[in-house]
Design a protein around this motif. Structure first.
Motif, short mmCIF file in Angstrom:
data_model
loop_
_atom_site.label_atom_id
_atom_site.label_comp_id
_atom_site.label_asym_id
_atom_site.label_seq_id
_atom_site.Cartn_x
_atom_site.Cartn_y
_atom_site.Cartn_z
N LEU A 72 -11.52 -13.77 109.81
CA LEU A 72 -12.74 -14.08 109.07
C LEU A 72 -12.55 -13.82 107.58
O LEU A 72 -11.95 -12.83 107.18
CB LEU A 72 -13.89 -13.19 109.58
CG LEU A 72 -15.15 -13.11 108.72
CD1 LEU A 72 -15.95 -14.40 108.84
CD2 LEU A 72 -16.00 -11.91 109.13
N THR A 98 -15.36 -14.40 104.21
CA THR A 98 -16.68 -14.93 103.88
C THR A 98 -17.16 -14.40 102.55
O THR A 98 -16.78 -13.31 102.11
CB THR A 98 -17.71 -14.55 104.99
OG1 THR A 98 -18.98 -15.10 104.66
CG2 THR A 98 -17.85 -13.06 105.13
N GLN A 143 -21.13 -14.59 100.58
CA GLN A 143 -22.49 -15.10 100.73
C GLN A 143 -23.36 -14.58 99.62
O GLN A 143 -23.42 -13.37 99.37
CB GLN A 143 -23.08 -14.69 102.09
CG GLN A 143 -24.48 -15.22 102.34
CD GLN A 143 -24.99 -14.87 103.73
OE1 GLN A 143 -24.22 -14.52 104.61
NE2 GLN A 143 -26.29 -14.96 103.93
N LEU A 168 -23.75 -11.06 107.18
CA LEU A 168 -22.52 -11.84 107.13
C LEU A 168 -22.59 -13.13 107.92
O LEU A 168 -21.78 -14.03 107.72
CB LEU A 168 -21.35 -11.00 107.68
CG LEU A 168 -20.99 -9.74 106.90
CD1 LEU A 168 -19.95 -8.94 107.67
CD2 LEU A 168 -20.49 -10.08 105.52
N THR A 197 -18.57 -24.83 103.91
CA THR A 197 -19.01 -24.67 102.53
C THR A 197 -19.51 -26.00 102.00
O THR A 197 -19.18 -27.05 102.55
CB THR A 197 -17.87 -24.18 101.64
OG1 THR A 197 -18.34 -24.04 100.30
CG2 THR A 197 -16.71 -25.15 101.62
N ASP A 234 -20.44 -19.59 98.15
CA ASP A 234 -20.90 -19.45 99.54
C ASP A 234 -19.92 -20.14 100.47
O ASP A 234 -19.70 -21.35 100.38
CB ASP A 234 -22.27 -20.10 99.70
CG ASP A 234 -23.40 -19.11 99.42
OD1 ASP A 234 -23.27 -17.94 99.80
OD2 ASP A 234 -24.40 -19.52 98.82
N HIS A 235 -19.30 -19.39 101.36
CA HIS A 235 -18.40 -19.99 102.33
C HIS A 235 -18.24 -19.05 103.52
O HIS A 235 -18.53 -17.85 103.44
CB HIS A 235 -17.03 -20.32 101.73
CG HIS A 235 -16.16 -19.11 101.53
ND1 HIS A 235 -16.23 -18.31 100.41
CD2 HIS A 235 -15.23 -18.53 102.33
CE1 HIS A 235 -15.36 -17.32 100.51
NE2 HIS A 235 -14.74 -17.43 101.68
N TYR A 236 -17.77 -19.63 104.58
CA TYR A 236 -17.48 -18.88 105.81
C TYR A 236 -16.23 -19.51 106.37
O TYR A 236 -16.21 -20.67 106.73
CB TYR A 236 -18.66 -19.02 106.78
CG TYR A 236 -18.61 -18.15 108.02
CD1 TYR A 236 -17.88 -18.53 109.13
CD2 TYR A 236 -19.35 -16.98 108.07
CE1 TYR A 236 -17.85 -17.74 110.27
CE2 TYR A 236 -19.34 -16.20 109.21
CZ TYR A 236 -18.59 -16.59 110.31
OH TYR A 236 -18.58 -15.82 111.44
#
Length: 487
Positions: free
Chosen positions: A326, A328, A330, A346, A429, A478-480
């Motif tokens: 992972l 991330t 945010q 998260l 994203t 902002d991404h995951y």
């Protein structure tokens, strides 16, 4: 369609024509939009002390890239560009005989692919980009076996800014502050001091962030240890200041506070931090504990319209008994900050997909994971390696995120069945910069291990400085991102 482009780091294509149209439509039509593909070798430093500053120059009418010390020529370029339709079938083939190839964008079908293939004996290496991920210009690198790793220089035309010394910038925490020590962060450097003294910032950036830290808790390492900049510590004050002013500044206390509780169960984090975005620049705000259920107080300034706060984390996340790596970042709302942060902060709206056996079926579709993930549509990178008879194929695909990915066809190398060697990253994203950062993560021409699928063997070239810039920028996008690999 998820329309993405590689932006800031890639050279824009300048289109020229024969004048513009008139109001009555009688002028010549505008030139057709083009894709330009450039090819270059890796470059070498002539000495360990070389700065490896890279520039472009013309030699014998062919464009090459070089260090200021020694050139490894990219003139004798070989390889093939393939154009595929949306099903992965080859619709056009171009042999690369020079260092540049230009084609009309209309020749690439909608949702189709462009693939660069390099075949050396029994080794076939390829990288494919879906049309939605193509920039107008791509610069490909070649492996150069004759250059040692220590002498390689990752290059694409940009160089690190010149260093400039700033002296007498003093951050004062002595007037009404509860801070025990002060930290200063620029875009690429972070320092910590317990003597409230002046700092010398050696990078040519316009501003820096000063932070006042509370005294470490009892039992922690000595507060006089000024080298420990990574241990989570509560902050009490802050100040952004202009480096070029050489002026004394006082830290201003932060108005509100709450607690971060490190998540347990689903997450197994290896790092967590708060970042602040100040004038589109990310600064480390505060390291956060990442052991399960550890807590720390954080402070923030809800009244400052110039600041945005981001929670970042790395580690792994479990979903339906599957574990994905992972990464991330945010952006946090005022409500989130005031309510306190924990594992729920998260997740966002992303559902992590289940894993499955990665395989390519007889129709050329690669099943990468068990199901589509809910939430934001994203981009993915799938790298696989497989052997067909005596040929080893290493293939990287950048495309819209889809658990059943079309595999663009490679000439005379149809791979089917289970793959026991693969690397998958899925990025959720809406930011082009995060897409560029995903590509930069997997770009390192100094690595020659062909079994390392985390690295693109035919990369779009980035300088080290560009990669570092993108890594910093990713902290406030902002991404995951989830990833998995085998082995």
């Amino acid at each position: 369609m998820f329309n993405k482009q590689l932006l800031a780091i890639l050279i824009p294509l300048t289109l020229t024509g024969c004048g513009g149209g008139s109001d009555d439509g009688g002028g010549p039509p505008p030139p057709a939009p083009k894709y330009t593909f450039e090819f270059a070798a890796i470059y070498a430093k002539s000495s360990p002390d070389s700065n490896c500053a890279v520039y472009g120059e013309k030699q014998d009418g062919k464009q090459i890239l070089a260090t200021k010390d020694r050139v490894i020529s990219g003139i004798n370029t070989t390889g093939t560009i393939l154009i595929h339709d949306d099903l992965g079938n080859v619709v056009n083939t171009y042999d690369v005989e020079a260092n540049k190839l230009t084609i009309n964008q209309s020749l690439v079908p909608a949702r189709g692919y462009v693939t660069f293939v390099l075949a050396k004996g029994a080794e076939v290496t390829a990288v494919s980009y879906q049309k939605s991920a193509l920039s107008q210009t791509l610069l490909f690198g070649y492996p150069v076996d004759s250059v040692s790793n220590d002498d390689r220089c990752i290059t694409s035309g940009a160089t690190e800014p010149n260093e400039r010394e700033y002296t007498n910038v003093r951050v004062d925490v002595s007037n009404g502050s509860n801070a025990y020590s002060v930290g200063i962060t620029t875009q690429d450097k972070r320092t910590l001091s317990s003597n409230f003294g002046a700092k010398t910032i050696s990078r040519s950036f316009s501003s820096a962030l000063g932070v006042g830290y509370a005294e470490k808790a009892a039992g922690d390492p000595s507060n006089t240890d000024i080298t420990d900049i990574n241990t989570p510590r509560e902050i009490t004050d802050y100040k952004f200041f202009n480096l070029s002013d050489d002026a004394t500044v006082e830290l201003e206390p932060l108005s509100d506070s709450n607690s971060w509780i490190s998540p347990a169960n689903t997450y197994n984090l290896t790092s967590a931090a708060l970042y602040v975005d100040y004038q589109q620049t990310p600064y480390i705000w505060q390291n956060l504990p990442y052991g399960a259920n550890e807590t720390i107080d954080y402070r923030y300034d809800p009244a400052n319209n110039n600041l945005s706060y981001f929670l970042t984390a790395e580690g792994s996340v479990d979903a339906s008994s599957d574990q994905w790596q992972l990464s991330t970042a945010q952006q946090l709302s005022g409500t989130q900050l005031s309510a306190g942060l924990d594992g729920a902060s998260l997740v966002g709206n992303i559902t992590v997909p289940s894993q499955t056996n990665v395989n390519i079926d007889g129709s050329g579709n690669l099943t990468a994971y068990g199901n589509d993930a809910d939430g934001q549509v994203g981009i993915q990178r799938i790298a696989y390696q497989a052997t067909n008879s005596s040929t080893t194929v290493t293939h990287v695909i950048y495309a819209e995120a889809n658990h059943q990915q079309v595999v663009p066809e490679l000439p005379e190398n149809i791979i089917t069945g289970s793959l026991n060697h693969y690397d998958i990253s899925v990025m959720y994203t809406e930011s082009d910069q995060a897409l560029a950062a995903l590509m930069a993560e997997h770009t390192n021409p100094s690595i020659t291990d062909s079994s390392d699928l985390s690295v693109d063997q035919l990369p779009v070239l980035f300088t080290t400085y560009e990669r570092e810039q993108l890594a910093r920028q990713k902290k406030i996008i902002d991404h995951y991102q989830i990833s998995t690999s085998n082995p």
